[in-house]
Write an enzyme that holds these catalytic residues in place. Sequence first.
Site, PDB file in Angstrom:
ATOM      1  N   ASN A  48       0.275  13.407   5.545  1.00  0.00           N
ATOM      2  CA  ASN A  48       0.345  11.741   5.723  1.00  0.00           C
ATOM      3  C   ASN A  48       0.946  10.308   5.168  1.00  0.00           C
ATOM      4  OD1 ASN A  48       1.895  10.374   8.815  1.00  0.00           O
ATOM      5  ND2 ASN A  48       0.268   9.299   7.931  1.00  0.00           N
ATOM      6  N   THR A  49       1.911  10.675   4.758  1.00  0.00           N
ATOM      7  CA  THR A  49       2.179   9.350   4.024  1.00  0.00           C
ATOM      8  C   THR A  49       2.698   8.356   4.274  1.00  0.00           C
ATOM      9  OG1 THR A  49       4.440   9.549   3.637  1.00  0.00           O
ATOM     10  CG2 THR A  49       2.873  11.354   2.306  1.00  0.00           C
ATOM     11  N   ASN A  50       2.141   7.388   3.804  1.00  0.00           N
ATOM     12  CA  ASN A  50       1.897   5.953   4.719  1.00  0.00           C
ATOM     13  C   ASN A  50       2.315   4.538   3.697  1.00  0.00           C
ATOM     14  OD1 ASN A  50       2.426   3.935   6.861  1.00  0.00           O
ATOM     15  ND2 ASN A  50       0.403   3.592   7.235  1.00  0.00           N
ATOM     16  N   ARG A 101       9.236   5.297  18.893  1.00  0.00           N
ATOM     17  CA  ARG A 101       8.696   3.975  18.154  1.00  0.00           C
ATOM     18  C   ARG A 101       9.882   2.680  17.921  1.00  0.00           C
ATOM     19  NH1 ARG A 101       5.195   5.888  13.604  1.00  0.00           N
ATOM     20  NH2 ARG A 101       3.732   3.888  13.277  1.00  0.00           N
ATOM     21  N   GLY A 142       3.012   1.252   9.374  1.00  0.00           N
ATOM     22  CA  GLY A 142       3.772   1.383  10.626  1.00  0.00           C
ATOM     23  C   GLY A 142       4.881   2.686   9.284  1.00  0.00           C
ATOM     24  N   LYS A 143       4.838   2.598   8.314  1.00  0.00           N
ATOM     25  CA  LYS A 143       6.314   3.385   7.784  1.00  0.00           C
ATOM     26  C   LYS A 143       5.258   4.834   7.667  1.00  0.00           C
ATOM     27  CE  LYS A 143       7.381  -0.773   6.295  1.00  0.00           C
ATOM     28  NZ  LYS A 143       7.860  -1.783   7.769  1.00  0.00           N
ATOM     29  N   GLU A 181       0.868  -0.726  -0.037  1.00  0.00           N
ATOM     30  CA  GLU A 181      -0.066  -0.064  -0.256  1.00  0.00           C
ATOM     31  C   GLU A 181       0.668   1.696  -0.079  1.00  0.00           C
ATOM     32  OE1 GLU A 181      -3.015   2.108   3.432  1.00  0.00           O
ATOM     33  OE2 GLU A 181      -3.100   0.580   2.838  1.00  0.00           O
TER      34      GLU A 181
END
Length: 277
Positions: A123-125, A265, A133-134, A107
Amino acid sequence: MRGSDQKILLMVMVVVAVVAAAQGQEETTGFVTWGNNYYQTWGHQALVINKTSELQLTLDKNSGSGFESQLIYGSGYFNVRIKAPQTTSTGVITSFYLISRSSRHDELCFQILGKNGPPYLLNTNMYLYGEGGKDQRFRLWFDPTKDYHSYSFLWNPNQLVFYVDDTPIRVYSKNPDVYYPSVQTMFLMGSVQNGSIIDPKQMPYIAKFQASKIEGCKTEFMGIDKCTDPKFWWNRKQLSSKEKTLYLNARKTYLDYDYCSDRQRYPKVPQECGSYT
C-alpha cells in the site's frame, strides 16, 4: 580587548557562520548507517547488526517498534532496503515514511501488508497538508519476506516518485491548482506494527531494514526554499524513457486499488488526481 582584536574575532565569527550555513546546504550522500542518522522512537529496543548496516524491528504481544531519522530534509532521494516478516504474517504492517512534523502534515508512505503467502500487497499513501486517504495499492511481483528489496522516494520541486527496486510505481507531479509538498521539511521513519488481529503463535515478527542510501538536502541551517536549487541532481531528475515504460507496465499489471477510481469512497474525483501522470 583591543579594537583590532575585536575586528579579527568578529571576522572569524562571520567566517564560521558562513561555513556552518554552507554545510547546511550540503547534500547527504551515500549509505547512511543506523547509528549515524537514526534512533529508536518507540517499542522494543531495536537490534543493530552487521556493523550498523542492518536494523531489526520486532512486533510481539506487547508492542511493535519504530525508528526515525535525526536529520530533516527539504528535498532528495531516500532509499531503504526491507525484508518483511516471515511468510505467515496476516495483520502485520511494515512501513517506511517520509513525513513532516505538523498537525497538517505532509507524508509519503510505503506499507508492506502481511499475508499468509503471496501475492503480497504494497500500500502507498500520501498526506497533503494533513489530508490523507490517498491510497494506491499494488500486488508485489516478488515475495518481500524472502529477501531484501528497495523502496525509495524521490522528492523534488516538480514531482514525487515512489520506486520499488528501481521501478517507479507512483508519480505525483506539481500542479498549480492543487497543493504540492514544498513548504514543510520532512524526516524518515520506519516501523513494524499490527494493523489488525495477528497470530500470537507466529510471534515475534521481525522486520529487517538495511542501511539506506540518502541523497538529500539537509535543513539544519536554512529554509526549505534553498533545497529547490537545481545544483542538487535529484531536483533535475525526471523519469527516463525506460522508467516511463516500467511505470506504465507496473500500473497496468500490478495496480490493485486506486482511490482516484473509487466512486463509492469519493463520488467526486479528488482534485489532485489530475496531478498523477
